[in-house]
Design a protein around this motif. Structure first.
Motif, PDB file in Angstrom:
ATOM      1  N   PHE A   1      -8.292  51.469 -14.409  1.00 10.65           N
ATOM      2  CA  PHE A   1      -7.702  52.349 -13.404  1.00 10.65           C
ATOM      3  C   PHE A   1      -6.609  51.614 -12.627  1.00 10.65           C
ATOM      4  O   PHE A   1      -5.519  52.139 -12.392  1.00 10.65           O
ATOM      5  CB  PHE A   1      -8.803  52.859 -12.473  1.00 10.65           C
ATOM      6  N   HIS A   2      -6.880  50.363 -12.245  1.00 11.98           N
ATOM      7  CA  HIS A   2      -5.870  49.605 -11.505  1.00 11.98           C
ATOM      8  C   HIS A   2      -4.686  49.248 -12.411  1.00 11.98           C
ATOM      9  O   HIS A   2      -3.554  49.109 -11.925  1.00 11.98           O
ATOM     10  CB  HIS A   2      -6.488  48.364 -10.870  1.00 11.98           C
ATOM     11  N   GLY A   3      -4.932  49.116 -13.697  1.00  6.47           N
ATOM     12  CA  GLY A   3      -3.817  48.958 -14.622  1.00  6.47           C
ATOM     13  C   GLY A   3      -2.945  50.206 -14.628  1.00  6.47           C
ATOM     14  O   GLY A   3      -1.709  50.126 -14.700  1.00  6.47           O
ATOM     15  N   LYS A   4      -3.590  51.349 -14.536  1.00 10.48           N
ATOM     16  CA  LYS A   4      -2.875  52.618 -14.465  1.00 10.48           C
ATOM     17  C   LYS A   4      -1.995  52.660 -13.212  1.00 10.48           C
ATOM     18  O   LYS A   4      -0.846  53.108 -13.253  1.00 10.48           O
ATOM     19  CB  LYS A   4      -3.894  53.755 -14.438  1.00 10.48           C
ATOM     20  N   LEU A   5      -2.542  52.174 -12.102  1.00 10.77           N
ATOM     21  CA  LEU A   5      -1.769  52.140 -10.861  1.00 10.77           C
ATOM     22  C   LEU A   5      -0.552  51.218 -10.979  1.00 10.77           C
ATOM     23  O   LEU A   5       0.475  51.449 -10.328  1.00 10.77           O
ATOM     24  CB  LEU A   5      -2.651  51.671  -9.691  1.00 10.77           C
ATOM     25  N   LEU A   6      -0.675  50.180 -11.820  1.00 10.42           N
ATOM     26  CA  LEU A   6       0.445  49.248 -12.015  1.00 10.42           C
ATOM     27  C   LEU A   6       1.438  49.748 -13.058  1.00 10.42           C
ATOM     28  O   LEU A   6       2.400  49.063 -13.382  1.00 10.42           O
ATOM     29  CB  LEU A   6      -0.078  47.869 -12.419  1.00 10.42           C
TER      30      LEU A   6
ATOM     31  N   SER B   1       4.728  43.439 -15.868  1.00 12.81           N
ATOM     32  CA  SER B   1       6.057  43.093 -15.351  1.00 12.81           C
ATOM     33  C   SER B   1       6.107  43.203 -13.831  1.00 12.81           C
ATOM     34  O   SER B   1       7.014  43.809 -13.249  1.00 12.81           O
ATOM     35  CB  SER B   1       7.132  43.999 -15.985  1.00 12.81           C
ATOM     36  N   VAL B   2       5.094  42.653 -13.171  1.00  7.94           N
ATOM     37  CA  VAL B   2       5.048  42.625 -11.708  1.00  7.94           C
ATOM     38  C   VAL B   2       4.729  41.195 -11.282  1.00  7.94           C
ATOM     39  O   VAL B   2       4.367  40.364 -12.100  1.00  7.94           O
ATOM     40  CB  VAL B   2       3.985  43.599 -11.139  1.00  7.94           C
ATOM     41  N   LYS B   3       4.853  40.931  -9.984  1.00  4.98           N
ATOM     42  CA  LYS B   3       4.582  39.603  -9.467  1.00  4.98           C
ATOM     43  C   LYS B   3       3.600  39.676  -8.308  1.00  4.98           C
ATOM     44  O   LYS B   3       3.668  40.581  -7.479  1.00  4.98           O
ATOM     45  CB  LYS B   3       5.881  38.933  -8.986  1.00  4.98           C
ATOM     46  N   LEU B   4       2.692  38.724  -8.270  1.00  2.00           N
ATOM     47  CA  LEU B   4       1.782  38.605  -7.140  1.00  2.00           C
ATOM     48  C   LEU B   4       2.616  38.354  -5.888  1.00  2.00           C
ATOM     49  O   LEU B   4       3.516  37.510  -5.895  1.00  2.00           O
ATOM     50  CB  LEU B   4       0.806  37.447  -7.370  1.00  2.00           C
TER      51      LEU B   4
END
Length: 668
Positions: free
Chosen positions: A99-104, A48-51
């Motif tokens: 890990f980057h999924g965790k950050l998101l 649920s984020v946008k580039l």
């Protein structure tokens, strides 16, 4: 209209297909190409984020998309997550993406969804993705779950360390290194979690600890290199010695000329009785260790000279080294000797090697086409076979695999070998080992009729001529060797007979001890288990009643700490589990908020510590983890935990009084 030289010239312009595609579409980034753009949009939907929301978000989205594609293709190519080589690269890519999924903000496993989208996008051009879809998704799920467990353990350790700090403090480099080295916890994630609590991270201390580890690794590597420094001698020997001609497929004895001798890393002209070394022959029937098959043993003999071959190894590519010692006489360069392989041992090895081929074929039939060989060991006593699979085999699956192999043995299938071009071999459907280097011509081993085979594989090893020579096949163990790899150990012929006879011997001994026929042992064992359960229940009840007086005694000597009471007690002969049970009973019987510090000598001659508190006691200032660390730090023990519960131990029970004194001082 002009062509200008690049400022830094190189054969590689960096103008790959993806960049060309982006340029033709008028885009300035490869991440705008069709595949990566689709994967990024999938990630946007998941999180649920946008580039474009922020630089940090963009970096994470691009890494997740890029690594999803890389991981999917590596798995399709047969690479498995591991701690070395290509497998380590794969594991790092997958974990970095997670890990980057965790950050998101990921709160659950997501990477298999990214892998699924990769397959959907690219399977038309790369059908191997579709063919290995189940394998790819299962390995991704298993590896991600494993890493999330690691992260959870690391987070618990980090939270405990952060609980002892306040806003503005700095988390030590030593702690961050332990998180990285022991728990696989990325330093970036440590910094992110600490930052949210207003705590800094000693990055310089972490880098120093990392450099110290690298220095230790370099030192160990240098030591290992020194130990293998004589490897250079084989390069020298290979430059002036023709490759050894292997004739061991057709015969187990042959005449051969000694073309070189190596002793302790140096070339010598001869070896005398009692001396050990490595002998090179121009022709040899000895199979050198390769492809999981162990090397042959046997004799080199001539006119009163006997050289005992204890192992056979490949050196510098095509040289065959006969490792052993001279039992009598002298062996010299240039003389002709009779080379004789231990035929009985070779036959046992050949049976086990053919069995690995039958096992590989049976596993594919039972589990699916995702099964790929990931390693093997073939000896005269047993075989070991590693393969790609994502979960433990059931009893039914193991039985089915074993039955298929034994059916092939009973069917007395012919085992034949052919040498053909690698293209023809691939078209024939022969199984090849991923990562193995093959020449223009390869050897194919087939069990069964050429037009209706049971197994067909690329292989340079030695085999039986008929499956019936295996006698029978028995699986003795199945275990895990990684997040998506399993191992089967098995025996055939004499090894299988020995294994079954040993089991029967144990069965007969148990039958004698229980005084029941062998067929009734299971029923007798069940009866014993039921009686044991009843005895344990009675014992637990007796201990519970006896423990009531201990609880009353502890409660009668409580320390008043204002908002709560603390029970401090020294006990005899109780382990950590019993201390936890005591704390539960103390809580049940107490009406006010309470805490405790219990210390006991264990049945093993050591000391167990337990500190615990109710929620109200913790809020009033009691910290179990800090108290345990104070005691163990002062008295040379170990332990720790959270504010409401902590455990530890001391090696010396005589320190219990000192521990009690220390606790009372801390609580006063």
């Amino acid at each position: 209209g002009t062509l200008v030289d690049l400022p830094h010239q190189n054969v590689d312009t960096g103008m790959g297909l993806e960049r060309v595609s982006a340029v033709l579409k008028g885009e300035t980034s490869s991440y705008k190409s069709d595949v990566l753009n689709t994967l990024i949009k999938t990630a946007e939907k998941i999180f649920s984020v946008k580039l474009g929301a922020s630089e940090a978000t963009d970096i994470s989205l691009r890494i997740i998309a890029d690594h999803a594609r890389a991981v999917s293709f590596m798995l399709a190519d047969g690479i498995l997550p591991s701690n070395e080589g290509r497998g380590y690269v794969l594991r790092r890519l997958l974990r970095r993406a997670v890990f980057h999924g965790k950050l998101l903000g990921a709160t659950h496993a997501f990477f298999s969804e990214m892998a699924q989208q990769t397959i959907t996008c690219m399977q038309k051009a790369y059908p191997e993705l579709a063919e290995n879809k189940a394998h790819i998704l299962n390995v991704v799920q298993a590896e991600e779950a494993r890493f999330l467990e690691t992260l959870a353990t690391g987070e618990a350790y980090l939270e405990e360390a952060l609980s002892e700090l306040v806003q503005g403090d700095t988390l030590s480099g030593a702690t961050t290194f332990v998180l990285h080295d022991t728990y696989g916890f990325p330093i970036d994630l440590t910094e992110e979690i600490a930052r949210r609590k207003g705590i800094l991270v000693d990055r310089a201390g972490f880098e120093q600890a990392m450099e110290e580890q690298r220095a230790r690794a370099r030192e160990a590597s240098a030591t290992a290199e020194d130990a293998w420094s004589n490897v250079d001698i084989w390069t020298e020997v290979s430059e002036k010695t023709d490759p050894s001609a292997f004739v061991g497929y057709d015969r187990l004895a042959s005449s051969a000329t000694v073309v070189g001798i190596v002793k302790e890393g140096s070339e010598v002209e001869c070896l005398q009785a009692g001396e050990s070394g490595e002998v090179l022959l121009d022709t040899t029937p000895f199979y050198a260790e390769k492809g999981g098959q162990v090397g042959d043993t046997g004799l080199l003999a001539k006119d009163g000279m006997v050289f005992q071959v204890k192992d056979t190894l490949s050196k510098a590519g095509d040289l065959v080294s006969h490792v052993g010692s001279v039992e009598k006489g002298t062996i010299s360069v240039g003389e002709v000797v009779e080379a004789r392989v231990d035929s009985e041992r070779r036959a046992l090895i050949a049976r086990n090697h053919t069995a690995t081929h039958l096992l590989d074929a049976a596993l594919t039939r039972v589990l699916g086409d995702h099964v790929k060989q990931a390693g093997s060991l073939v000896t005269d006593t047993h075989l070991r076979f590693d393969f790609t699979h994502y979960e433990q085999l059931t009893k039914e699956e193991l039985a089915h695999v074993e039955d298929l192999v034994n059916d092939a043995i009973i069917a007395a299938l012919p085992v034949t070998t052919e040498v053909m071009s690698i293209d023809m071999a691939r078209k024939s459907g022969a199984v090849q080992l991923f990562g193995e280097k093959y020449g223009e011509e390869v050897r194919i081993v087939t069990a069964g009729a050429l037009d209706n085979w049971f197994s067909k594989e690329f292989c340079g090893g030695t085999h039986v001529t008929n499956t019936s020579q295996l006698g029978f096949f028995k699986i003795v163990n199945e275990s895990s060797v990684g997040s998506a790899a399993r191992r089967i150990e098995a025996v055939t012929s004499k090894g299988a007979l020995t294994y079954v006879n040993d089991l029967l011997q144990g069965l007969f001994e148990a039958s004698s001890l229980l005084k029941v026929p062998p067929r009734d042992i299971v029923q007798a064992a069940q009866g014993m288990k039921e009686r044991e359960a009843k005895f344990k229940a009675r014992l637990k009840d007796a201990i519970s009643h006896a423990g009531s007086s201990v609880v009353d005694e502890i409660m009668g000597a409580a320390l008043d700490c204002g908002a709560y009471r603390t029970f401090v007690a020294k006990l005899e002969g109780k382990d950590a589990k019993e201390l936890r049970a005591l704390w539960d009973r103390l809580k049940e019987k107490s009406e006010r908020p309470v805490a405790c510090f219990l210390i006991a000598s264990t049945p093993q001659g050591k000391t167990a510590l337990l500190a615990a508190a109710t929620k109200e006691a913790v809020e009033a200032g009691f910290n179990a983890g800090k108290l345990i660390k104070e005691v163990t730090g002062a008295l040379g023990g170990r332990g720790g935990g959270k504010p409401d519960f902590a455990q530890g131990g001391l090696d010396d029970p005589s320190l219990r009084d000192a521990a009690i004194k220390r606790v009372k001082e801390e609580l006063s």
